[in-house]
Motif scaffolding. Structure first.
Motif, PDB file in Angstrom:
ATOM      1  N   THR A   4       0.807  -1.223   0.000  1.00 38.46           N
ATOM      2  CA  THR A   4       0.000   0.000   0.000  1.00 38.46           C
ATOM      3  C   THR A   4       0.838   1.271   0.000  1.00 38.46           C
ATOM      4  O   THR A   4       0.499   2.245  -0.664  1.00 38.46           O
ATOM      5  CB  THR A   4      -0.934   0.024   1.223  1.00 38.46           C
ATOM      6  N   THR A   5       1.953   1.274   0.738  1.00 38.94           N
ATOM      7  CA  THR A   5       2.742   2.502   0.882  1.00 38.94           C
ATOM      8  C   THR A   5       4.077   2.467   0.160  1.00 38.94           C
ATOM      9  O   THR A   5       4.752   3.487   0.065  1.00 38.94           O
ATOM     10  CB  THR A   5       3.009   2.785   2.371  1.00 38.94           C
ATOM     11  N   GLU A   6       4.498   1.290  -0.338  1.00 40.28           N
ATOM     12  CA  GLU A   6       5.796   1.113  -0.993  1.00 40.28           C
ATOM     13  C   GLU A   6       6.966   1.229  -0.014  1.00 40.28           C
ATOM     14  O   GLU A   6       8.118   1.192  -0.421  1.00 40.28           O
ATOM     15  CB  GLU A   6       5.989   2.123  -2.134  1.00 40.28           C
ATOM     16  N   LYS A   7       6.690   1.378   1.281  1.00 42.46           N
ATOM     17  CA  LYS A   7       7.765   1.413   2.264  1.00 42.46           C
ATOM     18  C   LYS A   7       8.293   0.000   2.490  1.00 42.46           C
ATOM     19  O   LYS A   7       7.624  -0.982   2.192  1.00 42.46           O
ATOM     20  CB  LYS A   7       7.262   2.012   3.582  1.00 42.46           C
ATOM     21  N   THR A   8       9.507  -0.094   3.035  1.00 40.46           N
ATOM     22  CA  THR A   8      10.120  -1.402   3.238  1.00 40.46           C
ATOM     23  C   THR A   8      10.222  -1.731   4.725  1.00 40.46           C
ATOM     24  O   THR A   8      10.378  -0.841   5.566  1.00 40.46           O
ATOM     25  CB  THR A   8      11.526  -1.456   2.614  1.00 40.46           C
ATOM     26  N   GLU A   9      10.118  -3.013   5.023  1.00 41.56           N
ATOM     27  CA  GLU A   9      10.254  -3.517   6.383  1.00 41.56           C
ATOM     28  C   GLU A   9      11.116  -4.771   6.350  1.00 41.56           C
ATOM     29  O   GLU A   9      11.074  -5.540   5.388  1.00 41.56           O
ATOM     30  CB  GLU A   9       8.879  -3.850   6.977  1.00 41.56           C
ATOM     31  N   GLU A  10      11.885  -4.984   7.406  1.00 45.63           N
ATOM     32  CA  GLU A  10      12.735  -6.164   7.471  1.00 45.63           C
ATOM     33  C   GLU A  10      11.902  -7.417   7.748  1.00 45.63           C
ATOM     34  O   GLU A  10      10.984  -7.401   8.557  1.00 45.63           O
ATOM     35  CB  GLU A  10      13.797  -5.998   8.560  1.00 45.63           C
ATOM     36  N   ARG A  11      12.245  -8.490   7.043  1.00 52.07           N
ATOM     37  CA  ARG A  11      11.605  -9.784   7.252  1.00 52.07           C
ATOM     38  C   ARG A  11      12.671 -10.877   7.277  1.00 52.07           C
ATOM     39  O   ARG A  11      13.684 -10.789   6.586  1.00 52.07           O
ATOM     40  CB  ARG A  11      10.602 -10.091   6.142  1.00 52.07           C
ATOM     41  N   THR A  12      12.431 -11.901   8.081  1.00 52.24           N
ATOM     42  CA  THR A  12      13.303 -13.069   8.129  1.00 52.24           C
ATOM     43  C   THR A  12      12.509 -14.278   7.664  1.00 52.24           C
ATOM     44  O   THR A  12      11.365 -14.476   8.081  1.00 52.24           O
ATOM     45  CB  THR A  12      13.821 -13.310   9.558  1.00 52.24           C
ATOM     46  N   ILE A  13      13.101 -15.073   6.786  1.00 51.85           N
ATOM     47  CA  ILE A  13      12.425 -16.259   6.250  1.00 51.85           C
ATOM     48  C   ILE A  13      12.921 -17.502   6.973  1.00 51.85           C
ATOM     49  O   ILE A  13      14.127 -17.730   7.082  1.00 51.85           O
ATOM     50  CB  ILE A  13      12.675 -16.408   4.741  1.00 51.85           C
ATOM     51  N   SER A  20      -3.039   0.038  -9.069  1.00 48.89           N
ATOM     52  CA  SER A  20      -3.554   1.207  -8.360  1.00 48.89           C
ATOM     53  C   SER A  20      -2.523   1.853  -7.443  1.00 48.89           C
ATOM     54  O   SER A  20      -2.794   2.892  -6.848  1.00 48.89           O
ATOM     55  CB  SER A  20      -4.776   0.802  -7.523  1.00 48.89           C
ATOM     56  N   ARG A  21      -1.307   1.276  -7.340  1.00 51.18           N
ATOM     57  CA  ARG A  21      -0.383   1.787  -6.333  1.00 51.18           C
ATOM     58  C   ARG A  21       0.986   2.181  -6.865  1.00 51.18           C
ATOM     59  O   ARG A  21       1.770   2.779  -6.143  1.00 51.18           O
ATOM     60  CB  ARG A  21      -0.190   0.740  -5.228  1.00 51.18           C
ATOM     61  N   ARG A  22       1.304   1.874  -8.111  1.00 53.01           N
ATOM     62  CA  ARG A  22       2.665   2.125  -8.594  1.00 53.01           C
ATOM     63  C   ARG A  22       2.626   2.863  -9.927  1.00 53.01           C
ATOM     64  O   ARG A  22       1.895   2.480 -10.834  1.00 53.01           O
ATOM     65  CB  ARG A  22       3.407   0.795  -8.739  1.00 53.01           C
ATOM     66  N   MET A  23       3.414   3.930 -10.032  1.00 55.40           N
ATOM     67  CA  MET A  23       3.456   4.706 -11.263  1.00 55.40           C
ATOM     68  C   MET A  23       4.886   5.149 -11.540  1.00 55.40           C
ATOM     69  O   MET A  23       5.619   5.540 -10.634  1.00 55.40           O
ATOM     70  CB  MET A  23       2.540   5.931 -11.181  1.00 55.40           C
ATOM     71  N   TYR A  24       5.270   5.074 -12.807  1.00 53.41           N
ATOM     72  CA  TYR A  24       6.590   5.521 -13.240  1.00 53.41           C
ATOM     73  C   TYR A  24       6.433   6.697 -14.201  1.00 53.41           C
ATOM     74  O   TYR A  24       5.563   6.684 -15.073  1.00 53.41           O
ATOM     75  CB  TYR A  24       7.340   4.393 -13.949  1.00 53.41           C
ATOM     76  N   THR A  25       7.281   7.700 -14.035  1.00 50.26           N
ATOM     77  CA  THR A  25       7.326   8.837 -14.949  1.00 50.26           C
ATOM     78  C   THR A  25       8.563   8.686 -15.819  1.00 50.26           C
ATOM     79  O   THR A  25       9.686   8.639 -15.306  1.00 50.26           O
ATOM     80  CB  THR A  25       7.380  10.162 -14.171  1.00 50.26           C
ATOM     81  N   ILE A  26       8.364   8.603 -17.136  1.00 52.75           N
ATOM     82  CA  ILE A  26       9.439   8.262 -18.070  1.00 52.75           C
ATOM     83  C   ILE A  26       9.702   9.437 -19.006  1.00 52.75           C
ATOM     84  O   ILE A  26       8.771   9.997 -19.593  1.00 52.75           O
ATOM     85  CB  ILE A  26       9.070   7.006 -18.880  1.00 52.75           C
ATOM     86  N   THR A  27      10.975   9.793 -19.165  1.00 53.84           N
ATOM     87  CA  THR A  27      11.390  10.880 -20.050  1.00 53.84           C
ATOM     88  C   THR A  27      12.321  10.334 -21.126  1.00 53.84           C
ATOM     89  O   THR A  27      13.266   9.596 -20.824  1.00 53.84           O
ATOM     90  CB  THR A  27      12.117  11.986 -19.263  1.00 53.84           C
ATOM     91  N   VAL A  28      12.039  10.697 -22.383  1.00 57.03           N
ATOM     92  CA  VAL A  28      12.856  10.235 -23.512  1.00 57.03           C
ATOM     93  C   VAL A  28      13.513  11.430 -24.199  1.00 57.03           C
ATOM     94  O   VAL A  28      13.369  12.571 -23.759  1.00 57.03           O
ATOM     95  CB  VAL A  28      11.999   9.430 -24.511  1.00 57.03           C
ATOM     96  N   GLU A  29      14.240  11.182 -25.303  1.00 60.07           N
ATOM     97  CA  GLU A  29      15.090  12.208 -25.897  1.00 60.07           C
ATOM     98  C   GLU A  29      14.329  13.238 -26.728  1.00 60.07           C
ATOM     99  O   GLU A  29      14.695  14.410 -26.762  1.00 60.07           O
ATOM    100  CB  GLU A  29      16.165  11.544 -26.766  1.00 60.07           C
ATOM    101  N   ASP A  30      13.285  12.808 -27.444  1.00 60.81           N
ATOM    102  CA  ASP A  30      12.597  13.738 -28.335  1.00 60.81           C
ATOM    103  C   ASP A  30      11.123  13.369 -28.455  1.00 60.81           C
ATOM    104  O   ASP A  30      10.667  12.342 -27.929  1.00 60.81           O
ATOM    105  CB  ASP A  30      13.254  13.754 -29.724  1.00 60.81           C
TER     106      ASP A  30
END
Length: 315
Positions: free
Chosen positions: A17-26, A280-290
């Motif tokens: 939901t927030t894209e934040k990270t938390e430590e996990r042990t498997i 619904s939670r992730r978006m990328y802004t992409i810039t190209v040359e022309d």
């Protein structure tokens, strides 16, 4: 009784939901995969259990995070409860490969033992999804439906979801509506591979050269996502409906791969820039040359997002 195999080094779990990270042990057992976090309060147990996966109900999928490039998913259930998906990532590609191989080995051994001894599983993922269809809660976020709103039923996985988790409608027919998760996974059973009991070797779907076959469009780009950091990468769209990210056009292996069906492409106010929304939670802004490259990228990505790409004439 489950037998303890080994303990994983600490990984990072990415919040859905927030894209934040938390430590996990498997913790890996012969038939269970446990995710836990370390308690900070003194005097209590060292770990707090956060997720339980039964190996026979679990699969490991390649990550699709363009910013955190060493990511992967664990998807499944404990055999009785709801299905869930956890996104994890490591600091290096080697660490990722080591732990994915270890988890896949547990899954393969569990399935092989189950087939050998003929034991019947208590439930399957499909049965779990059917149970969710009759639930009064959203199958993804577990939010409770109201008396007058009973959720939206996906025509493919048969789960009932809230509007946020279901995603945008792609048809007006109530019986044919498919949720965002199913749209994203349609046609990718061979791309986002899980561990298979029929093969002892895990196939690396990122082991595709930047200048290989099936390229629809490729160029250097700059992009940023939720981290706010600007990355410079070589992007490639192939006729398998996926966007591959490389350091350069000469790379033999991709850093990350993003399945495009279900994504949304929009023009931005910045020069030569457009956005690519994933769910619904992730978006990328992409810039190209022309401008010409911008229009070409938007056209190709839009077709791929609707699963309408055609194989290029050269291939």
């Amino acid at each position: 009784m489950a037998t303890f195999n080994q303990i994983a080094f600490i990984l990072q779990k990415i919040s859905s939901t927030t894209e934040k990270t938390e430590e996990r042990t498997i913790f890996l057992f012969n038939d269970l995969i446990l995710l836990a976090c370390e308690r900070k309060m003194i005097g209590l147990y060292k770990y707090r259990l956060r997720a339980v996966f039964h190996a026979c109900h679990t699969q490991v999928c390649e990550g699709d995070n363009l910013e955190r490039e060493h990511s992967f998913y664990i998807r499944g259930s404990d055999g009785n409860g709801p299905s869930r998906c956890v996104e994890l990532y490591t600091d290096t590609q080697k660490d990722k490969n080591d732990w994915v191989e270890s988890i896949c080995a547990v899954i393969e051994d569990c399935r092989a033992n189950s087939a050998t001894f003929g034991g019947k599983l208590k439930s399957s993922l499909s049965e779990t999804n059917n149970n969710h269809a009759e639930s009064r809660n959203c199958a993804d976020c577990d939010s409770e439906f109201s008396l007058f709103y009973r959720g939206i039923k996906c025509g493919k996985c048969k789960r009932k979801l809230c509007k946020k988790c279901f995603g945008r409608y792609r048809t007006e027919s109530k019986h044919n509506r498919i949720c965002e998760s199913c749209v994203k996974n349609m046609g990718f059973d061979t791309i986002r591979r899980s561990a298979s009991a029929q093969s002892n070797v895990r196939q690396n779907v990122l082991a595709v050269p930047a200048q290989g076959k099936g390229v629809l469009h490729a160029s250097k780009v700059k992009f940023r996502g939720s981290l706010g950091k600007v990355f410079e990468r070589y992007f490639v769209v192939r006729n398998d409906f996926c966007l591959y990210s490389y350091n350069s056009c000469n790379d033999e292996c991709a850093l990350a791969m993003l399945p495009l069906p279900g994504c949304e492409v929009k023009l931005c106010g910045e020069r030569f820039t457009f956005s690519l929304r994933v769910g619904s939670r992730r978006m990328y802004t992409i810039t190209v040359e022309d401008e010409q490259n911008q229009l070409r990228w938007m056209a190709v990505l839009d077709l791929a997002a609707n699963a309408q790409l055609q194989q290029s004439p050269d291939n």
